[in-house]
Motif scaffolding. Structure first.
Motif, PDB file in Angstrom:
ATOM      1  N   PRO A 121       0.853  -1.186   0.000  1.00 41.91           N
ATOM      2  CA  PRO A 121       0.000   0.000   0.000  1.00 41.91           C
ATOM      3  C   PRO A 121       0.891   1.239   0.000  1.00 41.91           C
ATOM      4  CG  PRO A 121      -0.403  -1.379   1.944  1.00 41.91           C
ATOM      5  CD  PRO A 121       0.757  -1.962   1.238  1.00 41.91           C
ATOM      6  N   PHE A 147       0.782   4.109   1.295  1.00 43.18           N
ATOM      7  CA  PHE A 147       1.106   4.804   2.550  1.00 43.18           C
ATOM      8  C   PHE A 147       2.220   4.089   3.299  1.00 43.18           C
ATOM      9  CE2 PHE A 147      -2.361   1.897   3.626  1.00 43.18           C
ATOM     10  CZ  PHE A 147      -1.889   1.270   4.773  1.00 43.18           C
ATOM     11  N   PHE A 148       2.308   2.769   3.100  1.00 41.45           N
ATOM     12  CA  PHE A 148       3.373   2.029   3.785  1.00 41.45           C
ATOM     13  C   PHE A 148       4.724   2.245   3.099  1.00 41.45           C
ATOM     14  CE2 PHE A 148       5.495  -2.074   5.022  1.00 41.45           C
ATOM     15  CZ  PHE A 148       5.682  -1.706   6.336  1.00 41.45           C
ATOM     16  N   LEU A 181       5.851   5.439   4.496  1.00 43.17           N
ATOM     17  CA  LEU A 181       6.359   5.348   5.867  1.00 43.17           C
ATOM     18  C   LEU A 181       7.761   4.747   5.900  1.00 43.17           C
ATOM     19  CD1 LEU A 181       3.342   4.215   8.045  1.00 43.17           C
ATOM     20  CD2 LEU A 181       4.637   6.331   8.200  1.00 43.17           C
ATOM     21  N   MET A 215      10.216   7.223   4.642  1.00 37.16           N
ATOM     22  CA  MET A 215      10.362   8.239   5.683  1.00 37.16           C
ATOM     23  C   MET A 215      11.301   7.735   6.779  1.00 37.16           C
ATOM     24  SD  MET A 215       7.135   9.761   7.646  1.00 37.16           S
ATOM     25  CE  MET A 215       6.277  11.000   6.767  1.00 37.16           C
ATOM     26  N   ALA A 238      -5.260  10.261  -7.525  1.00 35.29           N
ATOM     27  CA  ALA A 238      -5.816   9.611  -6.338  1.00 35.29           C
ATOM     28  C   ALA A 238      -4.694   9.190  -5.404  1.00 35.29           C
ATOM     29  CB  ALA A 238      -6.650   8.399  -6.748  1.00 35.29           C
ATOM     30  N   ILE A 267      -3.669  11.801  -3.019  1.00 38.77           N
ATOM     31  CA  ILE A 267      -4.461  11.989  -1.800  1.00 38.77           C
ATOM     32  C   ILE A 267      -3.717  11.341  -0.634  1.00 38.77           C
ATOM     33  CG2 ILE A 267      -6.638  11.451  -0.633  1.00 38.77           C
ATOM     34  CD1 ILE A 267      -8.000  11.412  -3.320  1.00 38.77           C
ATOM     35  N   ILE A 268      -3.160  10.158  -0.885  1.00 41.08           N
ATOM     36  CA  ILE A 268      -2.489   9.421   0.190  1.00 41.08           C
ATOM     37  C   ILE A 268      -1.149  10.056   0.543  1.00 41.08           C
ATOM     38  CG2 ILE A 268      -1.543   7.175   0.820  1.00 41.08           C
ATOM     39  CD1 ILE A 268      -3.619   6.089  -1.355  1.00 41.08           C
ATOM     40  N   ASN A 297      -1.330  13.404   2.366  1.00 38.35           N
ATOM     41  CA  ASN A 297      -1.697  13.308   3.772  1.00 38.35           C
ATOM     42  C   ASN A 297      -0.562  12.765   4.620  1.00 38.35           C
ATOM     43  OD1 ASN A 297      -4.611  14.023   4.534  1.00 38.35           O
ATOM     44  ND2 ASN A 297      -4.680  13.214   2.464  1.00 38.35           N
ATOM     45  N   LEU A 298       0.250  11.919   4.017  1.00 35.72           N
ATOM     46  CA  LEU A 298       1.370  11.343   4.761  1.00 35.72           C
ATOM     47  C   LEU A 298       2.471  12.376   4.995  1.00 35.72           C
ATOM     48  CD1 LEU A 298       2.605   8.807   5.935  1.00 35.72           C
ATOM     49  CD2 LEU A 298       3.427   8.223   3.672  1.00 35.72           C
ATOM     50  N   LEU A 357      -8.978  17.797   0.163  1.00 36.07           N
ATOM     51  CA  LEU A 357     -10.150  16.921   0.112  1.00 36.07           C
ATOM     52  C   LEU A 357     -10.399  16.247   1.463  1.00 36.07           C
ATOM     53  CD1 LEU A 357     -12.363  15.448  -1.594  1.00 36.07           C
ATOM     54  CD2 LEU A 357     -10.693  13.658  -1.947  1.00 36.07           C
ATOM     55  N   ILE A 358      -9.327  15.709   2.057  1.00 38.79           N
ATOM     56  CA  ILE A 358      -9.505  15.001   3.326  1.00 38.79           C
ATOM     57  C   ILE A 358      -9.997  15.950   4.417  1.00 38.79           C
ATOM     58  CG2 ILE A 358      -8.349  13.663   5.136  1.00 38.79           C
ATOM     59  CD1 ILE A 358      -8.572  12.061   2.686  1.00 38.79           C
ATOM     60  N   ILE A 416     -13.617  16.794   3.803  1.00 37.24           N
ATOM     61  CA  ILE A 416     -14.540  15.708   4.167  1.00 37.24           C
ATOM     62  C   ILE A 416     -14.725  15.689   5.675  1.00 37.24           C
ATOM     63  CG2 ILE A 416     -14.775  13.191   4.317  1.00 37.24           C
ATOM     64  CD1 ILE A 416     -13.575  12.960   1.570  1.00 37.24           C
ATOM     65  N   GLN A 417     -13.610  15.819   6.403  1.00 38.44           N
ATOM     66  CA  GLN A 417     -13.707  15.728   7.855  1.00 38.44           C
ATOM     67  C   GLN A 417     -14.436  16.916   8.471  1.00 38.44           C
ATOM     68  OE1 GLN A 417      -9.641  14.895   8.730  1.00 38.44           O
ATOM     69  NE2 GLN A 417      -9.948  12.678   8.628  1.00 38.44           N
ATOM     70  N   TYR A 458     -17.230   7.842   5.097  1.00 40.36           N
ATOM     71  CA  TYR A 458     -17.200   8.839   6.160  1.00 40.36           C
ATOM     72  C   TYR A 458     -18.607   9.325   6.509  1.00 40.36           C
ATOM     73  CZ  TYR A 458     -15.799  12.903   8.864  1.00 40.36           C
ATOM     74  OH  TYR A 458     -15.633  13.807   9.859  1.00 40.36           O
ATOM     75  N   ILE A 464      -5.883  -3.724   0.284  1.00 39.26           N
ATOM     76  CA  ILE A 464      -5.145  -2.461   0.207  1.00 39.26           C
ATOM     77  C   ILE A 464      -6.101  -1.280   0.369  1.00 39.26           C
ATOM     78  CG2 ILE A 464      -3.878  -0.920  -1.358  1.00 39.26           C
ATOM     79  CD1 ILE A 464      -2.163  -3.072  -2.168  1.00 39.26           C
ATOM     80  N   LEU A 474      -6.281   6.750   6.226  1.00 39.20           N
ATOM     81  CA  LEU A 474      -6.741   8.132   6.091  1.00 39.20           C
ATOM     82  C   LEU A 474      -7.757   8.503   7.163  1.00 39.20           C
ATOM     83  CD1 LEU A 474      -7.045   8.330   2.211  1.00 39.20           C
ATOM     84  CD2 LEU A 474      -5.338   9.432   3.644  1.00 39.20           C
TER      85      LEU A 474
END
Lengths: 319, 327
Positions: free
Chosen positions: A144, A146-147, A150, A153, A257, A260-261, A264-265, A275-276, A279-280, B171, B259, B267
């Motif tokens: 994935p 995001f991993f 990480l 990083m 898309a 987006i990930i 955020n990371l 976007l995130i 949404i929140q 969400y 995934i 997120l």
């Protein structure tokens, strides 16, 4: 040809209308009130709440709001953010450059890496190089993103201190050293997207080459006495690129898309992060506009891919 | 054998001819004594020789068994807080993989997360594949107006912005569904349904293409001639012949769904913070990347290994079920 393009463009308009309707319906029918934060605040009387509703335009039934949204959007009016009260279009223009930078650089690098790797993999099928490339491609689309981020990083930012952990959005490029800083802080977010995209594109290029290599025109080219290099690079590669180019066009929405990930990371203040947070915060106008932009990207590049395929491959006939 | 041979062939003339006939009879006998080779038997034989795919299948099986039976053997409550051991390293006594910042046992939570992640993968795949097969079968079998309508819908779904829409729906509808169905079941259902509802399109296209070519085959004509009803022709006669590409697509879809779910959790939009899915564990662990990197690495590697195994299996299945496509 031009008739085909015109027809496809005309079809994509109702498609986009239906998609925007779906997104709008999801947003409108979802429970939860953008004014929830005011609802619990006893200092705000009911009349004020009603006034805010009117100002935000959410006192009307949702299908009327949808029609209004469509008309306003065609006039270039994307509404105002509930959260910051700024025009949505301004927010998007503010965030767009960061996203485009990271996404653009990453996609170009991925293409530049994937095409040669795919070519060599196919020409030397089952060689050591091919096995290694295939293995890494499998890893690339099994992690994935995001991993991947990480891990990069952890190794390069925390362990080796080569790159900053967090993207600084206030950095302005004024001289050479700030330019270097910008490159350094872009490296990790770009790398994540490069890993993901290269894996997929390498597989496409390889299998497209393998489809072409046993064909008769290749044998003819060899029989003419052309050098193997010329046969591969001038004859096979050019033909193999046809489907790959369309897949490159189709991949553009995917890489957005992916942004987006990564945004955020690494805290890149681009469209994905916008976007995130929207949404929140139940910031409906911003969510609506951004999701719609993603839909436009997908529809547009589907169209571009289809047209490109026809332009590059004369065997494809439109009817 | 010779006597039997002569019993079958009483008019044997030359010795050479006799030898040939003897030989062919022996061949026939050996062929007849073997079990008949079936399509699935052949596929299994080819799959077994695909080394990487077998490794993938084994790893996946181990993970599934571990997440089912692990909690029975490793009796540590994933909810329990160990106030003495905070952020302790792997191999700390009592905590095989260490603990997080409030003393949760990582291994116990990883078992629990495995159940959710793998279950999400399989259930979302089942939804996507059933929906896709149904749409593809109806479109391919009946053709005409229905085909056009269904394929237009498929195109439309392919144009939807997947990730933003997924984030949005999960969400927004998380709270009401949770209220209606309970916290864990509610989230599970919405995540799985949304992932499935946005992933059926490729299966639909594959199944439609298979149906278009299979419905003109003689065995279908024979079934029609025998008066078999349409539903049986679609699902009993044609669908089993279209299974190979569906199985491959389904396998890869399990990995994709895992995934996607972990990305949603990452997120902050998937399962609630107190449910330790693998994606959630990575997110929580990422806050301690410097002090306790294993907290993020262990669940991340688990996701990676699961998906990699599934992708390797998919590759092996493709070779096994459709050897012509082999590259």
């Amino acid at each position: 040809m031009s008739q085909y393009i015109l027809r496809r463009v005309l079809i994509s308009i109702p498609t986009l209308l239906v998609i925007s309707f779906i997104i709008f319906a999801v947003l409108a029918l979802a429970p939860g009130d953008p004014l929830a934060q005011f609802a619990v605040n006893p200092a705000i009387p009911e009349s004020t709440r009603q006034l805010i509703r009117q100002q935000l335009g959410i006192d009307q039934p949702w299908h009327i709001r949808y029609v209004k949204w469509v008309i306003a959007m065609f006039q270039g009016n994307w509404g105002f953010s509930f959260q910051t009260k700024a025009p949505v279009i301004d927010l998007i223009w503010q965030r767009l450059p960061q996203t485009l930078q990271v996404v653009g650089v990453a996609y170009i690098l991925a293409i530049l890496l994937a095409i040669p790797i795919g070519i060599i993999s196919a020409v030397r099928q089952y060689s050591f190089f091919d096995q290694v490339a295939t293995f890494f491609a499998f890893i690339g689309f099994s992690v994935p993103s995001f991993f991947t981020g990480l891990l990069l990083m952890l190794v390069f930012a925390i362990g080796l201190h080569w790159f900053p952990i967090v993207y600084s959005s206030t950095l302005e490029i004024t001289n050479w050293s700030s330019f270097v800083l910008q490159i350094r802080q872009m490296t990790l977010p770009v790398a994540v997207l490069v890993v993901q995209q290269t894996a997929a594109l390498t597989r496409f290029m390889r299998s497209s080459m393998l489809d072409n290599l046993p064909l008769e025109y290749v044998r003819t080219a060899r029989a003419k006495g052309l050098a193997e290099r010329v046969v591969v690079l001038r004859h096979v590669v050019t033909n193999s690129l046809i489907p790959v180019v369309t897949l490159i066009a189709l991949g553009i929405p995917t890489i957005f898309a992916g942004a987006i990930i990564t945004e955020n990371l690494f805290r890149v203040n681009g469209l994905g992060q916008l976007l995130i947070t929207a949404i929140q915060n139940s910031d409906t106008p911003v969510v609506m506009a951004l999701t719609f932009i993603f839909a436009v990207l997908t529809v547009t590049f589907n169209l571009v891919a289809d047209v490109l395929y026809g332009v590059l491959d004369p065997r494809v006939r439109y009817n | 054998m010779t006597q039997a041979n002569q019993a079958i062939n009483p008019r044997v003339t030359s010795p050479a001819e006799a030898r040939i006939q003897q030989q062919s009879a022996a061949d026939l006998a050996s062929v007849l004594s073997k079990k008949p080779r079936t399509l699935w038997g052949d596929a299994w034989r080819r799959f077994r020789h695909h080394r990487v795919a077998m490794i993938g299948a084994t790893v996946l099986l181990i993970f599934i068994i571990a997440s089912i039976f692990g909690p029975i053997l490793y009796k540590v409550n994933p909810e329990a807080l160990d106030a003495v051991n905070l952020l302790s390293k792997p191999l700390t006594p009592g905590h095989l993989l260490g603990t997080d910042e409030i003393g949760h046992d990582l291994l116990a939570r990883a078992f629990f997360g495995g159940r959710i992640s793998i279950a999400v993968g399989f259930v979302a795949m089942l939804i996507a594949v059933s929906l896709g097969s149904l749409v593809g079968a109806l479109a391919g079998f009946f053709g005409g107006k229905l085909d056009q309508l269904l394929m237009r819908t498929t195109d439309l779904f392919l144009s939807l912005p997947q990730l933003p829409l997924l984030l949005l729906t999960v969400y927004l509808f998380r709270d009401p569904v949770t209220k209606a169905l309970g916290p864990e079941k509610g989230i599970f259902i919405i995540v799985v349904v949304m992932i499935g509802a946005l992933a059926w399109m490729s299966t639909a296209r594959i199944v439609r293409a298979s149906f278009l070519s299979l419905k003109r085959k003689e065995f279908v004509e024979a079934a029609v001639g025998l008066g078999v009803n349409e539903r049986s022709i679609m699902f009993r006669h044609i669908l089993p012949n279209a299974l190979s590409p569906i199985i491959v697509a389904a396998t890869l879809e399990v990995g994709n769904a895992i995934i996607t779910e972990s990305t949603l959790s990452f997120l902050g939009v998937g399962f609630p913070p107190d449910t330790p899915t693998w994606g959630r564990l990575v997110t929580d662990g990422s806050q301690f990347l410097q002090a306790a990197p294993w907290l993020a690495i262990v669940p991340g590697v688990l996701i990676f290994l699961t998906v990699l195994s599934i992708n390797f299996m998919g590759d092996g299945l493709r070779d096994a079920l459709d050897p012509r496509q082999r590259q």
